[in-house]
Design a protein around this motif. Structure first.
Motif, PDB file in Angstrom:
ATOM      1  N   MET A   1      38.835  49.564 122.269  1.00 17.73           N
ATOM      2  CA  MET A   1      38.781  48.865 123.218  1.00 17.73           C
ATOM      3  C   MET A   1      37.898  47.502 123.346  1.00 17.73           C
ATOM      4  O   MET A   1      37.061  46.952 123.178  1.00 17.73           O
ATOM      5  CB  MET A   1      37.896  50.232 124.158  1.00 17.73           C
ATOM      6  CG  MET A   1      37.431  49.918 125.404  1.00 17.73           C
ATOM      7  SD  MET A   1      36.552  51.112 125.915  1.00 17.73           S
ATOM      8  CE  MET A   1      35.142  50.412 125.961  1.00 17.73           C
ATOM      9  N   SER A   2      38.958  47.188 124.676  1.00 19.87           N
ATOM     10  CA  SER A   2      38.844  45.703 124.417  1.00 19.87           C
ATOM     11  C   SER A   2      38.737  45.135 125.396  1.00 19.87           C
ATOM     12  O   SER A   2      38.562  43.903 125.485  1.00 19.87           O
ATOM     13  CB  SER A   2      39.963  44.569 123.315  1.00 19.87           C
ATOM     14  OG  SER A   2      41.337  44.489 124.075  1.00 19.87           O
ATOM     15  N   TYR A   3      38.681  45.641 126.413  1.00 18.83           N
ATOM     16  CA  TYR A   3      38.285  45.354 128.233  1.00 18.83           C
ATOM     17  C   TYR A   3      36.772  45.847 128.774  1.00 18.83           C
ATOM     18  O   TYR A   3      36.323  46.165 128.240  1.00 18.83           O
ATOM     19  CB  TYR A   3      39.256  45.818 128.880  1.00 18.83           C
ATOM     20  CG  TYR A   3      39.481  47.964 128.875  1.00 18.83           C
ATOM     21  CD1 TYR A   3      38.751  48.268 129.547  1.00 18.83           C
ATOM     22  CD2 TYR A   3      40.252  48.224 127.619  1.00 18.83           C
ATOM     23  CE1 TYR A   3      38.471  49.640 129.330  1.00 18.83           C
ATOM     24  CE2 TYR A   3      40.752  49.381 127.495  1.00 18.83           C
ATOM     25  CZ  TYR A   3      39.756  50.245 128.172  1.00 18.83           C
ATOM     26  OH  TYR A   3      39.230  51.961 128.484  1.00 18.83           O
ATOM     27  N   THR A   4      36.515  44.887 129.368  1.00 15.33           N
ATOM     28  CA  THR A   4      35.335  44.979 130.742  1.00 15.33           C
ATOM     29  C   THR A   4      35.674  45.965 131.603  1.00 15.33           C
ATOM     30  O   THR A   4      37.333  46.018 132.104  1.00 15.33           O
ATOM     31  CB  THR A   4      34.535  43.746 130.009  1.00 15.33           C
ATOM     32  OG1 THR A   4      35.559  43.316 131.449  1.00 15.33           O
ATOM     33  CG2 THR A   4      34.276  43.059 128.993  1.00 15.33           C
ATOM     34  N   SER A   7      37.819  44.233 134.073  1.00 13.51           N
ATOM     35  CA  SER A   7      38.891  43.573 134.194  1.00 13.51           C
ATOM     36  C   SER A   7      39.882  45.562 133.992  1.00 13.51           C
ATOM     37  O   SER A   7      40.962  45.076 134.103  1.00 13.51           O
ATOM     38  CB  SER A   7      39.557  43.696 132.873  1.00 13.51           C
ATOM     39  OG  SER A   7      38.714  44.197 131.437  1.00 13.51           O
ATOM     40  N   ASP A  69      47.765  47.956 130.303  1.00 13.81           N
ATOM     41  CA  ASP A  69      47.213  46.894 129.442  1.00 13.81           C
ATOM     42  C   ASP A  69      48.053  45.247 129.591  1.00 13.81           C
ATOM     43  O   ASP A  69      49.034  45.100 128.442  1.00 13.81           O
ATOM     44  CB  ASP A  69      46.579  47.275 128.169  1.00 13.81           C
ATOM     45  CG  ASP A  69      45.171  48.085 128.328  1.00 13.81           C
ATOM     46  OD1 ASP A  69      44.387  48.335 128.757  1.00 13.81           O
ATOM     47  OD2 ASP A  69      45.266  49.375 127.397  1.00 13.81           O
ATOM     48  N   GLY A  72      45.691  40.440 130.259  1.00 11.83           N
ATOM     49  CA  GLY A  72      43.855  41.073 130.200  1.00 11.83           C
ATOM     50  C   GLY A  72      43.227  41.956 131.345  1.00 11.83           C
ATOM     51  O   GLY A  72      42.113  41.956 131.125  1.00 11.83           O
ATOM     52  N   HIS A  74      42.911  46.159 132.387  1.00 16.53           N
ATOM     53  CA  HIS A  74      43.006  47.360 131.984  1.00 16.53           C
ATOM     54  C   HIS A  74      43.362  48.241 133.655  1.00 16.53           C
ATOM     55  O   HIS A  74      42.961  49.003 133.235  1.00 16.53           O
ATOM     56  CB  HIS A  74      42.622  47.872 131.050  1.00 16.53           C
ATOM     57  CG  HIS A  74      42.228  49.598 130.713  1.00 16.53           C
ATOM     58  ND1 HIS A  74      43.882  49.756 130.094  1.00 16.53           N
ATOM     59  CD2 HIS A  74      42.011  51.058 131.565  1.00 16.53           C
ATOM     60  CE1 HIS A  74      43.187  51.420 130.032  1.00 16.53           C
ATOM     61  NE2 HIS A  74      42.317  51.956 130.561  1.00 16.53           N
ATOM     62  N   THR A 313      28.045  54.432 129.531  1.00 20.71           N
ATOM     63  CA  THR A 313      29.178  54.584 128.462  1.00 20.71           C
ATOM     64  C   THR A 313      29.286  56.309 128.073  1.00 20.71           C
ATOM     65  O   THR A 313      27.966  56.670 127.520  1.00 20.71           O
ATOM     66  CB  THR A 313      28.577  53.552 127.567  1.00 20.71           C
ATOM     67  OG1 THR A 313      29.093  52.475 128.263  1.00 20.71           O
ATOM     68  CG2 THR A 313      30.304  53.431 126.734  1.00 20.71           C
ATOM     69  N   ASP A 352      36.481  52.967 133.602  1.00 22.16           N
ATOM     70  CA  ASP A 352      37.400  54.379 133.316  1.00 22.16           C
ATOM     71  C   ASP A 352      37.442  55.642 133.599  1.00 22.16           C
ATOM     72  O   ASP A 352      36.348  56.125 133.977  1.00 22.16           O
ATOM     73  CB  ASP A 352      36.900  54.483 131.326  1.00 22.16           C
ATOM     74  CG  ASP A 352      37.143  53.248 130.377  1.00 22.16           C
ATOM     75  OD1 ASP A 352      38.497  52.795 130.659  1.00 22.16           O
ATOM     76  OD2 ASP A 352      36.850  53.223 129.713  1.00 22.16           O
TER      77      ASP A 352
END
Length: 679
Positions: A1-4, A7, A69, A72, A74, A313, A352
């Motif tokens: 997972m590469s998003y914050t 985003s 996605d 940049g 999600h 999380t 999320d």
């Protein structure tokens, strides 16, 4: 997972039926790179309408989630059903998003589903976006539709882009001001929306007035725009053709650049055990708080709980608690959803949307958390329409009673507007939903999924009883059987409350004539009597009971004695307090061809209905709004179908209870007397 979290964008597509939400859902997934080929509703190949009933009927029944996605960002995108019959699942999904994109048919214009969803989104403090779809269709009058939207929903509704070339192109009017359109000048539209945005923030307004638009940074514009959405100061209007793709890329750009992220939205009201608000943050390092907004009983992975993470999380193999339960469960598998496809993921951060499987204790509206030190955490219940349409049913084949009960329980887990009741006195199982179509779909699902068939018939109407005056009651319960006896004496008073107030039990005993330990027993007896009714066998409501005197015996007084004394003293008082029967009055919305208006309004008038108004829609359709007694609408689906040639549709919402006419009360009382005498 590469998003914050910053985003993430959570958006639901809502609105009236046949506005093209599912096709737009497909177009956005395709434009965002989630799917390689755009599916078709007509061919039954969409990501969202995967259920056999949805494919057969050509419209959505449930909500569907998929992630994009892109750029940049999600984006968690949710497609929802447009028919009012299935709006329970749509409204449940509102709990997971910051933005509601309400899709409007450019040809049909404002429909009652548009109004309904705009109001629901506003009530919940969500950002709203009006998406005009089918802009390239014949009969689309876009300028007139924008005027109608502004007249209906307020001057805060402003175009953020404009159609060009007959709906084959869409031009941005917020970031760019070049080009011409066949609708209006971009410069004029740009100025109107810019003026609306900058006035929300004094600093931005000051910079704008001092040095003009060039003095505003992109971040200042975004912050002011987001604040406008959050506070309802702006409802952007954008244009698309999901069929051709015109405006779809622009809608993605708006979503990425301007819509609020989870840190910017209005969170739901989480409460502690004392119903005091709990502040939640989007800090991924704090303890977990997540809200379950959807339950799916999947034949392959089992029971699936879909949730939105608000704080902390969630990782695989961690321990979570459900509500105030002290027995944790292990997150063995964590999923991201794309229609019926489940993609396993390692973690879910604040903002999320994810799911866990095979946790039997999980339920709709459950709060998941990981803190043993925290008081019970819950979320204020969402307001859902009351399911008023009912069917009584029995299994078609003997020996399937248990299987029927289990199947109905599974279906009720998935739909907050589907209820199951069992009436012991009639040995009758009743299901309730928002319409005859809603219940028909649920029975079809029960047959397909669980192989249970039923025989149905109209249920008993959910009448209620109350009182019209004040009165006092008394009873002495005394029983001697040779050993220890039973003794309890109660004096009480009953008083009517306003309609919808429920029930109040007041302890006004002085001097210890009835010890406090026996007051709960008196209340228990009163509640037992309330459940059984006083004049027609229906539950009593909207009254206050005040216990003010009585006696007890230090040896013979027992809880059971005061239960009996409380029950009979209550019935004594009720009989003197002018008891009346109440009937449910429902708000009815009937959508019909304009040619049938005379027959339909005349038919409603014959059912003791009050016509409250009408709305004329495009395409020769009319919506009649009325209030009617639910008891008069038992056969209405068949009657409406006959009057309109199958083109009429209606929905019901509980409005209030009011007294039945005296002849009806007499009839109900006489029908109940034999049963009361048997008891």
């Amino acid at each position: 997972m590469s998003y914050t979290t910053e985003s993430i964008r959570n958006v639901i597509l809502a609105g009236h039926a046949s506005t093209g939400k599912t096709t737009l859902f497909e177009a956005l997934l395709h434009a965002g790179g989630t799917i390689q080929t755009q599916g078709s509703v007509e061919r039954g190949t969409t990501q969202s309408d995967t259920d056999a009933q949805e494919k057969a009927r050509g419209h959505s029944i449930d909500s569907c989630i998929a992630a994009i996605d892109h750029g940049g960002c999600h984006i968690n995108l949710i497609d929802s059903a447009g028919y009012a019959d299935f709006r329970g699942a749509s409204l449940a999904a509102f709990a997971a998003v910051e933005t509601v994109a309400i899709v409007v048919n450019a040809v049909n214009g404002i429909e009652h589903g548009t109004r309904r969803m705009m109001e629901h989104a506003k009530q919940r403090g969500l950002a709203r976006l009006l998406v005009i779809n089918k802009i390239d269709f014949d009969g689309a009058k876009l300028s007139a539709l924008v005027d109608a939207l502004r007249e209906e929903f307020g001057s805060e509704c402003l175009p953020i882009n404009l159609p060009a070339q007959g709906g084959r192109q869409v031009l941005d009017c917020f970031f760019h001001r070049d080009g011409n359109t066949d609708f209006s000048s971009l410069a004029q539209a740009h100025q109107r929306i810019l003026d609306q945005v900058v006035e929300i923030n004094e600093n931005v307004m000051g910079a704008y007035l001092d040095a003009g638009e060039e003095a505003l940074t992109p971040q200042q514009l975004h912050d002011a725009f987001e604040q406008c959405l959050r506070e309802g100061h702006l409802v952007p209007i954008c244009f698309v053709s999901a069929r051709t793709g015109a405006g779809v890329a622009e809608l993605l750009n708006i979503t990425e650049r301007l819509l609020p992220n989870p840190a910017e939205g209005n969170p739901p009201p989480f409460l502690n055990d004392g119903d005091q608000p709990i502040a939640v943050s989007t800090d991924p390092t704090k303890h977990v708080i997540a809200d379950v907004f959807k339950i799916v009983n999947d034949p392959f992975v089992g029971k699936l709980g879909v949730f939105r993470v608000w704080q902390g999380t969630i990782r695989r193999d961690t321990q979570l608690l459900i509500d105030d339960g002290r027995k944790p469960f292990k997150v063995g598998h964590l999923f991201r959803l794309r229609g019926k496809t489940h993609e396993e993921i390692d973690s879910a951060i604040p903002g999320d949307i994810a799911a866990v499987a095979k946790i039997e204790e999980i339920h709709f509206d459950a709060v998941l958390h990981d803190s043993h030190d925290e008081d019970r955490i819950h979320v204020r219940p969402l307001p859902f329409p009351q399911p008023m349409f009912g069917l009584a049913l029995v299994p078609k084949h003997k020996g399937q009673e248990q299987k029927l009960s289990q199947a109905l329980s599974r279906l009720a887990e998935e739909d907050p507007c589907f209820r199951m009741e069992h009436h012991k006195e009639l040995n009758e199982t009743v299901i309730r939903g928002l319409s005859d179509l809603h219940l028909k779909i649920m029975l079809e699902r029960m047959k397909d999924r669980y192989a249970v068939e039923v025989i149905t018939h109209p249920p008993r109407i959910a009448y209620r009883e109350t009182i019209a005056g004040k009165a006092e009651g008394h009873h002495r319960h005394k029983k001697q059987t040779g050993g220890a006896g039973q003794f309890g004496e109660v004096f009480l008073r009953v008083e009517p409350l306003e309609r919808g107030a429920g029930f109040e039990f007041v302890d006004a005993v002085k001097g210890g004539v009835i010890p406090g330990q026996y007051l709960p027993a008196i209340e228990k007896g009163v509640r037992q009597a309330m459940e059984g009714g006083a004049i027609a066998g229906y539950p009593l409501q909207d009254l206050r009971v005040v216990v003010y005197d009585g006696k007890y015996h230090p040896v013979d007084s027992k809880e059971v004695a005061f239960i009996s004394a409380g029950k009979k003293a209550f019935l004594d008082a009720i009989g003197k307090a002018r008891p009346i029967v109440l009937e449910p009055i429902v708000d009815v919305e009937v959508s019909i061809p304009e040619a049938n208006v005379g027959d339909v309004t005349g038919g409603l008038a014959g059912k003791r209905a009050r016509i409250m108004g009408t709305d004329a829609l495009r395409g020769g359709e009319l919506v009649i709004k009325a209030q009617a007694p639910l008891a008069e609408l038992t056969d209405y689906p068949t009657e409406l179908k006959a009057m309109t040639g199958g083109r009429g549709r209606y929905s019901l919402d509980l409005s209030h209870y009011e007294p039945v006419p005296l002849p009806v009360q007499k009839q109900l009382s006489e029908a109940w007397k034999p049963h009361a005498e048997e008891d």
